[in-house]
Scaffold this active site. Structure first.
Site, PDB file in Angstrom:
ATOM      1  N   ARG A   1      -6.426  -9.941  -7.748  1.00 27.01           N
ATOM      2  CA  ARG A   1      -5.139 -10.199  -8.413  1.00 27.01           C
ATOM      3  C   ARG A   1      -5.158 -11.463  -9.252  1.00 27.01           C
ATOM      4  O   ARG A   1      -4.167 -11.797  -9.900  1.00 27.01           O
ATOM      5  CB  ARG A   1      -4.061 -10.343  -7.338  1.00 27.01           C
ATOM      6  CG  ARG A   1      -3.109  -9.193  -7.332  1.00 27.01           C
ATOM      7  CD  ARG A   1      -2.240  -9.169  -6.154  1.00 27.01           C
ATOM      8  NE  ARG A   1      -1.499 -10.366  -5.864  1.00 27.01           N
ATOM      9  CZ  ARG A   1      -0.730 -10.496  -4.787  1.00 27.01           C
ATOM     10  NH1 ARG A   1      -0.629  -9.482  -3.949  1.00 27.01           N
ATOM     11  NH2 ARG A   1      -0.073 -11.596  -4.556  1.00 27.01           N
TER      12      ARG A   1
ATOM     13  N   GLU B   1      -7.435  -0.224   1.144  1.00 29.73           N
ATOM     14  CA  GLU B   1      -6.846  -0.865   2.330  1.00 29.73           C
ATOM     15  C   GLU B   1      -5.890   0.068   3.081  1.00 29.73           C
ATOM     16  O   GLU B   1      -5.693  -0.072   4.286  1.00 29.73           O
ATOM     17  CB  GLU B   1      -6.108  -2.150   1.938  1.00 29.73           C
ATOM     18  CG  GLU B   1      -4.944  -1.908   0.979  1.00 29.73           C
ATOM     19  CD  GLU B   1      -4.227  -3.184   0.560  1.00 29.73           C
ATOM     20  OE1 GLU B   1      -4.573  -4.272   1.034  1.00 29.73           O
ATOM     21  OE2 GLU B   1      -3.289  -3.068  -0.263  1.00 29.73           O
TER      22      GLU B   1
ATOM     23  N   THR C   1       1.869  -3.888 -11.609  1.00 31.08           N
ATOM     24  CA  THR C   1       1.249  -3.905 -10.279  1.00 31.08           C
ATOM     25  C   THR C   1      -0.216  -3.533 -10.398  1.00 31.08           C
ATOM     26  O   THR C   1      -0.570  -2.625 -11.161  1.00 31.08           O
ATOM     27  CB  THR C   1       1.907  -2.950  -9.256  1.00 31.08           C
ATOM     28  OG1 THR C   1       1.020  -2.803  -8.142  1.00 31.08           O
ATOM     29  CG2 THR C   1       2.219  -1.568  -9.774  1.00 31.08           C
ATOM     30  N   ILE C   2      -1.053  -4.228  -9.644  1.00 28.27           N
ATOM     31  CA  ILE C   2      -2.472  -3.853  -9.640  1.00 28.27           C
ATOM     32  C   ILE C   2      -2.645  -2.496  -8.968  1.00 28.27           C
ATOM     33  O   ILE C   2      -3.643  -1.832  -9.167  1.00 28.27           O
ATOM     34  CB  ILE C   2      -3.355  -4.912  -8.935  1.00 28.27           C
ATOM     35  CG1 ILE C   2      -3.001  -5.044  -7.452  1.00 28.27           C
ATOM     36  CG2 ILE C   2      -3.306  -6.247  -9.651  1.00 28.27           C
ATOM     37  CD1 ILE C   2      -4.077  -5.722  -6.615  1.00 28.27           C
ATOM     38  N   ASP C   3      -1.643  -2.080  -8.158  1.00 30.82           N
ATOM     39  CA  ASP C   3      -1.788  -0.842  -7.377  1.00 30.82           C
ATOM     40  C   ASP C   3      -1.655   0.421  -8.230  1.00 30.82           C
ATOM     41  O   ASP C   3      -2.068   1.494  -7.816  1.00 30.82           O
ATOM     42  CB  ASP C   3      -0.730  -0.780  -6.263  1.00 30.82           C
ATOM     43  CG  ASP C   3      -0.768  -2.000  -5.360  1.00 30.82           C
ATOM     44  OD1 ASP C   3      -1.837  -2.626  -5.275  1.00 30.82           O
ATOM     45  OD2 ASP C   3       0.275  -2.325  -4.759  1.00 30.82           O
TER      46      ASP C   3
ATOM     47  N   GLY D   1       6.918  -4.444  -9.752  1.00 29.48           N
ATOM     48  CA  GLY D   1       6.545  -3.134  -9.233  1.00 29.48           C
ATOM     49  C   GLY D   1       7.732  -2.396  -8.640  1.00 29.48           C
ATOM     50  O   GLY D   1       8.890  -2.686  -8.982  1.00 29.48           O
TER      51      GLY D   1
ATOM     52  N   MET E   1      -7.749  -3.415  -2.609  1.00 34.89           N
ATOM     53  CA  MET E   1      -6.295  -3.345  -2.378  1.00 34.89           C
ATOM     54  C   MET E   1      -5.723  -2.025  -2.902  1.00 34.89           C
ATOM     55  O   MET E   1      -6.466  -1.098  -3.210  1.00 34.89           O
ATOM     56  CB  MET E   1      -5.608  -4.520  -3.054  1.00 34.89           C
ATOM     57  CG  MET E   1      -5.717  -5.812  -2.268  1.00 34.89           C
ATOM     58  SD  MET E   1      -4.735  -7.108  -3.062  1.00 34.89           S
ATOM     59  CE  MET E   1      -4.620  -8.299  -1.744  1.00 34.89           C
ATOM     60  N   GLY E   2      -4.404  -1.956  -3.008  1.00 40.75           N
ATOM     61  CA  GLY E   2      -3.771  -0.753  -3.542  1.00 40.75           C
ATOM     62  C   GLY E   2      -2.613  -0.233  -2.714  1.00 40.75           C
ATOM     63  O   GLY E   2      -2.027   0.795  -3.019  1.00 40.75           O
TER      64      GLY E   2
HETATM   65  O1  F6P Z   1       1.083  -4.786  -4.454  1.00 39.97           O
HETATM   66  C1  F6P Z   1       0.014  -5.610  -4.791  1.00 39.97           C
HETATM   67  C2  F6P Z   1      -0.745  -6.030  -3.567  1.00 39.97           C
HETATM   68  O2  F6P Z   1      -1.813  -6.863  -3.960  1.00 39.97           O
HETATM   69  C3  F6P Z   1      -1.253  -4.885  -2.691  1.00 39.97           C
HETATM   70  O3  F6P Z   1      -2.395  -4.267  -3.218  1.00 39.97           O
HETATM   71  C4  F6P Z   1      -1.458  -5.573  -1.385  1.00 39.97           C
HETATM   72  O4  F6P Z   1      -1.356  -4.690  -0.300  1.00 39.97           O
HETATM   73  C5  F6P Z   1      -0.302  -6.549  -1.350  1.00 39.97           C
HETATM   74  O5  F6P Z   1       0.099  -6.751  -2.689  1.00 39.97           O
HETATM   75  C6  F6P Z   1      -0.626  -7.871  -0.727  1.00 39.97           C
HETATM   76  O6  F6P Z   1       0.528  -8.636  -0.748  1.00 39.97           O
HETATM   77  P1  F6P Z   1       0.596 -10.161  -0.332  1.00 39.97           P
HETATM   78  O7  F6P Z   1       0.056 -10.966  -1.471  1.00 39.97           O
HETATM   79  O8  F6P Z   1       2.046 -10.397  -0.130  1.00 39.97           O
HETATM   80  O9  F6P Z   1      -0.224 -10.311   0.889  1.00 39.97           O
END
Ligand code: F6P
Length: 368
Positions: A295, A242, A145-147, A121, A189-190
């Protein structure tokens, strides 16, 4: 564009959070390189950590056989190992960060890599771009990225799977909302973009969708819920990103951490919304934070195809010597964009976009 030279060996890494479709890309990059260009492929372990600490493994067709539908990444990943801001090995309590990009150059030279394909990403691509511009490392990026918040592409792979999981979850929660006459708040998420919430909210029939791009008020959400009540609808579904926030307030973080790249772990806005809305309306409310479920697991067919196309086209970009570029989906075609442009600013939902208008047209409230 770099001078065209015969490509014999490439490296591939996955950086940042994992995401469905990573293995599909690794398979496509490896298979296309070996089968059609006689290029050797080296898997770099754990994102940039592998380039810093020389952790590489040659990939064979056998290594990538059967991984297409598997979630996660066979290479491992990391969202901490930035070679330009790497934690120094020191006993001091306060962490110090140093530039170890020279170690990356050494790894690339030692392994005779003619290019590195960076799957990741915005964070991963920002580092890739610095490695290209400041260290002359030939990189080609692939947007993951899922975002869905990366520029240079209409959509990133992983997004469709996250969206499908979120929609299925909303469907499951819908029945309890209806049976118990409750308000159910579903947090997706996002990060600081509302793509998952907006798409899953529309697909799952959310009555209220809350996204970071449109700060909301509890009163406006209450109005929507009361309007539904007046039509005999005793339950409501609220889909909240989020990173969404109440007008004039900060985002809600589950935890602050000492990570200079990402100090806030987002999470918990659904609790705030659920509690406040119960106090305001008197209707029992519950919240569910979907978290990393979004994810994990097998990618959707759409993501498998997109990931495979990205893999194929990234190798073609390497062969053309198109370094410093990222592949992306533009309309129906795969095109390349300078990584610099792709990361210039995060891609966020435009408040006046057609999707927002579409959601509003069926009565969805954004709490504004
Ligand atoms: O960027 C992808 C993501 O899943 C976001 O949606 C989320 O805020 C973040 O990563 C969470 O990250 P981690 O797995 O490091 O907690």
């Amino acid at each position: 564009m770099g001078p065209k030279k015969k490509i014999r060996r490439i490296g591939v890494l996955t950086g940042g959070g994992d995401c469905p479709g990573l293995n599909a890309v690794i398979r496509a990059v490896t298979a296309h390189s070996i089968l059609n260009h006689k290029i050797e492929v080296f898997g770099i372990r754990d994102g940039y950590s592998g380039l810093i600490n020389k952790k590489l493994k040659k990939l064979s067709l056998e290594d990538v056989s059967g991984i297409l539908p598997r979630g996660g990444t066979i290479l491992g990943t990391s969202n901490r190992d930035n070679p330009f801001k790497y934690p120094a090995d020191t006993s001091e309590i306060e962490k110090k960060y140093i530039d170890v990009s020279k170690r990356v150059i050494k790894t690339v030279e030692y392994n005779e890599l003619d290019a590195v394909i960076t799957i990741g990403g915005d964070g991963t691509q920002a580092i890739a771009n610095r490695l290209y511009e400041e260290c002359s490392i030939p990189v080609v990026g692939i947007p993951k990225t899922i975002d869905n918040d990366l520029g240079g592409t209409d959509v990133t792979f992983g997004f469709d799977t996250a969206l499908t999981i979120a929609t299925n979850s909303i469907d499951k929660i819908h029945s309890t909302a209806e049976s118990h006459h409750r308000i159910m708040v579903i947090e997706v998420m996002g990060r600081y973009a509302g793509w998952i919430a907006l798409h899953a909210g529309i697909a799952g029939g959310g009555d209220v969708i809350l996204i970071p791009e449109l700060p909301f008020t509890i009163e406006k959400i209450g109005e929507k819920i009361n309007e539904r009540l007046s039509r005999g609808k005793r339950f409501s579904l609220i889909v909240v990103a989020e990173g969404a926030k109440i007008k004039g307030e900060d985002v809600v973080a589950a935890r602050r951490v000492s990570d200079p790249n990402d100090p806030l772990r987002l999470g918990g806005i659904s609790t705030v919304v659920g509690n406040k809305i119960e106090d305001l309306t008197g209707i029992e409310s519950r919240y569910t934070i979907l978290g990393h479920v979004q994810r994990g697991g097998s990618p959707t067919a759409f993501d498998r195809i997109l990931a495979t196309r990205f893999g194929f086209h990234s190798v073609e970009a390497v062969v053309r010597g198109e370094f410093g570029y990222m592949v992306g989906l533009k309309g129906k075609d795969i095109k390349t964009t300078p990584i610099k442009e792709a990361i210039a600013e995060p891609r966020r939902v435009k408040p006046d976009s057609d999707l927002i208008k579409t959601a509003r047209s069926v009565g969805t409230s954004f709490g504004t």
